[in-house]
Design a protein around this motif. Structure first.
Motif, PDB file in Angstrom:
ATOM      1  N   ALA A 134       0.481   4.764   2.065  1.00  0.00           N
ATOM      2  CA  ALA A 134      -0.286   5.179   3.247  1.00  0.00           C
ATOM      3  C   ALA A 134       0.078   6.598   3.681  1.00  0.00           C
ATOM      4  CB  ALA A 134      -0.034   4.184   4.378  1.00  0.00           C
ATOM      5  N   PRO A 135      -0.229   7.577   2.845  1.00  0.00           N
ATOM      6  CA  PRO A 135       0.202   8.936   3.166  1.00  0.00           C
ATOM      7  C   PRO A 135      -0.688   9.620   4.208  1.00  0.00           C
ATOM      8  CG  PRO A 135      -1.098   8.966   1.171  1.00  0.00           C
ATOM      9  CD  PRO A 135      -0.994   7.523   1.581  1.00  0.00           C
ATOM     10  N   SER A 136      -0.101  10.584   4.867  1.00  0.00           N
ATOM     11  CA  SER A 136      -0.902  11.487   5.684  1.00  0.00           C
ATOM     12  C   SER A 136      -1.326  12.624   4.765  1.00  0.00           C
ATOM     13  CB  SER A 136      -0.066  12.040   6.834  1.00  0.00           C
ATOM     14  OG  SER A 136       0.348  10.969   7.645  1.00  0.00           O
TER      15      SER A 136
ATOM     16  N   GLU B 271      12.522   6.360   7.575  1.00  0.00           N
ATOM     17  CA  GLU B 271      12.433   7.003   8.890  1.00  0.00           C
ATOM     18  C   GLU B 271      11.704   6.091   9.880  1.00  0.00           C
ATOM     19  OE1 GLU B 271      10.857   7.943   6.143  1.00  0.00           O
ATOM     20  OE2 GLU B 271       8.902   8.872   6.552  1.00  0.00           O
ATOM     21  N   TRP B 272      11.036   5.051   9.355  1.00  0.00           N
ATOM     22  CA  TRP B 272      10.299   4.123  10.220  1.00  0.00           C
ATOM     23  C   TRP B 272      11.113   2.887  10.593  1.00  0.00           C
ATOM     24  CZ3 TRP B 272       6.510   6.428  12.403  1.00  0.00           C
ATOM     25  CH2 TRP B 272       5.786   7.401  11.720  1.00  0.00           C
TER      26      TRP B 272
ATOM     27  N   GLU C 194      -3.851   8.126   6.140  1.00  0.00           N
ATOM     28  CA  GLU C 194      -3.487   8.098   7.553  1.00  0.00           C
ATOM     29  C   GLU C 194      -3.686   9.481   8.160  1.00  0.00           C
ATOM     30  OE1 GLU C 194       0.104   5.702   8.138  1.00  0.00           O
ATOM     31  OE2 GLU C 194      -1.279   4.076   7.605  1.00  0.00           O
TER      32      GLU C 194
ATOM     33  N   ARG D  98       0.809  -1.215   0.000  1.00  0.00           N
ATOM     34  CA  ARG D  98       0.000   0.000   0.000  1.00  0.00           C
ATOM     35  C   ARG D  98       0.836   1.255   0.000  1.00  0.00           C
ATOM     36  NH1 ARG D  98       2.546   1.267   3.963  1.00  0.00           N
ATOM     37  NH2 ARG D  98       2.253   0.659   6.093  1.00  0.00           N
TER      38      ARG D  98
ATOM     39  N   ILE E  78       5.962  -1.334   2.530  1.00  0.00           N
ATOM     40  CA  ILE E  78       7.015  -0.605   1.815  1.00  0.00           C
ATOM     41  C   ILE E  78       6.846   0.848   2.233  1.00  0.00           C
ATOM     42  CG2 ILE E  78       7.854   0.061  -0.480  1.00  0.00           C
ATOM     43  CD1 ILE E  78       6.546  -2.582  -1.509  1.00  0.00           C
ATOM     44  N   ARG E  79       7.813   1.392   2.941  1.00  0.00           N
ATOM     45  CA  ARG E  79       7.632   2.747   3.468  1.00  0.00           C
ATOM     46  C   ARG E  79       8.984   3.429   3.626  1.00  0.00           C
ATOM     47  NH1 ARG E  79       6.003   0.827   9.702  1.00  0.00           N
ATOM     48  NH2 ARG E  79       8.034  -0.088  10.121  1.00  0.00           N
TER      49      ARG E  79
ATOM     50  N   TYR F 248       0.053   6.271  15.063  1.00  0.00           N
ATOM     51  CA  TYR F 248       0.493   5.618  13.834  1.00  0.00           C
ATOM     52  C   TYR F 248       0.823   4.144  14.068  1.00  0.00           C
ATOM     53  CZ  TYR F 248       3.610   3.836  10.283  1.00  0.00           C
ATOM     54  OH  TYR F 248       4.186   3.028   9.351  1.00  0.00           O
TER      55      TYR F 248
END
Ligand code: GLU
Length: 554
Positions: A39-41, A254-255, A73, A37, A250-251, A233
């Motif tokens: 999953a933007p803010s 920073e996470w 998000e 996905r 997949i992101r 989050y």
């Protein structure tokens, strides 16, 4: 009072989680299918990094017969922006990357695993938070901002790790009766996860992109439900990616450091953890230093920039694939005409450190992509862009039949013209082909080597009187240029001239430059024969008259 009763007091209306487990069954997909996905803010700014992540996610989902979905998000309600979701949806659409499932506007969605906007999933998060409280794995925390600040200062003074953990987790072991009492007294609280992790123990994790990474276990009792009843989050990630059956997260990297916490949440919730692929940010070179592409400093960080500039979306995507997998370039060389979707993309081969953004390369890719388009395609895309961003170009292009001929010059052959890298360059690339604009312009023709008025007059008059015939084929036209050169005392071949340059004042190329500049106002254009064919006799005569009057040539 037991945990169950405390959970009921906190979330009296939350449903049993079994309901959701049933409502969102395993997906029926081929073996190895990747469900992933974007999953933007919804912050109102679509960053090129988001498009990059989406492209990677969509590519792997497509290649495995999986699913790519868009989840919004928006649990940070302070940051709400009108139309932000529509902007994201439209950006993906502009790049032909519409998701298979998820949000399709600010208010609508498609797919069976929704809602796909987190603020619409409140009851689901609360059901899972309740489930954790029932098991003694989460608890209400009544710490006030002052209490937390005092704790922070003490930790800082004693130079120890900051955070809400271990002995610092004041409300972690509060007896349930006392907690219930506070709740009944309407004391404000939030819900924290009760971590069983130990900081002195390590976990091993294999990230698809970053490889093996060792982390200390998480021992922080992080907030899972905030005072407004919405999740953080971390908690939403675990619940959503479980219920939506995401196989690969997949992101942005920073996470990466949150992975120990996320694995722990998946485990305590009884969920199977997804695989993780943490993408490095796109970097920029500034005075020899690498830094992230910045929303404030770099216009090209905004996805909207590419649309406004008229850089075709296929070129942007192809460029992003280039930086995503370094093997793309070789593949493209070996398969110049294949659609980029056929490139065997490999998530594991993405670079561990951030790739550098290179606009020159992107525009070069774009030039090649545009050179391969048909005149019709270039026409359609240019006019679509022009209608929004450049009325003057739209006006030029309104004569479709003629414009198709103009755009068709040096196109569709082995060595197509490569002078256009974005739609915003089309006007400059073709404007001289339109009589109205060309004849209205005040020209200051800059000739090349032959710059003498009398000489130019002689060349033009001789050409028009003795050699010009619009019906000539290319070879005849070319031979006539040579004859003209010879008649006027120039070398008929460039080669001859190069061998004995002192023998002639110039060569056939210099003669054709005089003709080119007179007809187009430019020294560099695509093929002059083709240009003359498209202009036609009438326009050529008019232009010649114009040059003569400009130069006072009789
Ligand atoms: N909303 C998070 C972000 O924008 C998403 C991270 C993720 O893909 O899980 O960074």
């Amino acid at each position: 009072m037991n945990y169950q009763e405390l959970a009921n007091l906190i979330f009296p209306n939350a449903k049993p989680i079994g309901l959701y487990e049933e409502k969102y069954p395993e997906r029926n997909l081929p073996e190895g299918a990747i469900v992933t996905r974007f999953a933007p803010s919804p912050t109102g700014f679509v960053h090129i990094g988001g498009l990059y992540q989406s492209l990677v996610a969509k590519t792997v989902a497509k290649q495995t017969g999986g699913v790519f979905f868009l989840r919004v998000e928006d649990t940070d309600q302070k940051r709400q922006i009108a139309n932000a979701v529509t902007d994201i949806v439209n950006s993906l659409k502009d790049f032909d990357m519409a998701p298979d499932e998820g949000m399709i506007s600010d208010t609508e969605e498609i797919g069976n695993y929704g809602p796909y906007t987190q603020s619409w999933r409140k009851e689901i998060y609360q059901a899972y938070a309740k489930y954790l409280i029932e098991q003694g794995k989460a608890y209400p925390c009544f710490a006030t901002p002052e209490e937390l600040e005092e704790m922070r200062q003490k930790q800082e003074a004693a130079k120890i790790r900051p955070g809400y953990y271990g002995v610092w987790a004041k409300y972690r072991n509060l007896p349930v009766e006392e907690a219930a009492e506070k709740i009944k007294n309407r004391e404000p609280y939030i819900i924290r996860f009760k971590s069983m992790g130990r900081e002195d123990k390590k976990i091993k994790h294999k990230d698809i992109i970053k490889g093996n990474v060792d982390f200390p276990e998480n021992d922080q009792d992080i907030v899972i439900i905030k005072a407004d009843g919405l999740p953080t989050y971390h908690f939403a990630h675990a619940v959503d990616d479980h219920l939506m059956h995401t196989t690969h997260v997949i992101r942005g990297d920073e996470w990466l450091s949150s992975v120990p916490l996320h694995l722990q949440l998946f485990q305590e919730l009884g969920f199977k953890a997804p695989r993780y692929a943490h993408i490095s940010p796109i970097m920029k070179n500034e005075d020899g230093n690498k830094r992230k592409l910045s929303k404030r400093k770099d216009p090209e960080a905004a996805v909207s920039y590419y649309k406004e500039e008229g850089i075709p979306s296929v070129a942007v995507k192809e460029y992003l694939l280039n930086i995503a997998n370094s093997s793309f370039e070789n593949w493209r060389r070996a398969n110049p005409d294949s659609p980029m979707e056929e490139f065997p993309f490999d998530l594991a081969k993405m670079s561990v450190s951030g790739a550098l953004f290179d606009m020159v390369k992107l525009l070069d890719i774009s030039k090649t992509a545009i050179s391969k388009m048909t005149a019709e395609e270039v026409y359609e895309k240019s006019i679509e862009w022009a209608n929004e961003y450049d009325k003057e170009l739209a006006e030029l292009l309104s004569d479709k039949a003629y414009s198709l001929k103009v755009l068709g010059i040096e196109r569709g052959n082995n060595k197509p013209r490569k002078d256009i890298s974005k739609w915003s360059e089309v006007k400059n690339a073709i404007i001289y082909m339109y009589d109205k604009e060309f004849l209205a312009k005040e020209h200051n023709f800059e000739y090349g080597k032959i710059n003498d008025k009398q000489e130019i007059q002689k060349i033009l008059s001789t050409y028009m009187e003795k050699y010009f015939d619009i019906h000539d084929d290319k070879q005849t036209w070319f031979d006539k240029m040579k004859d003209l050169a010879e008649e006027l005392g120039y070398a008929r071949e460039v080669k001859m001239f190069k061998q004995e340059p002192e023998k002639w004042p110039g060569h056939v190329g210099d003669i054709s430059t005089v003709l080119r500049v007179s007809l187009t106002g430019r020294q560099n254009t695509p093929d002059l024969y083709e240009i003359m064919q498209v202009l036609g006799e009438e326009s050529i005569q008019k232009r010649m008259k114009e040059v003569k009057s400009l130069w006072n040539i009789k």
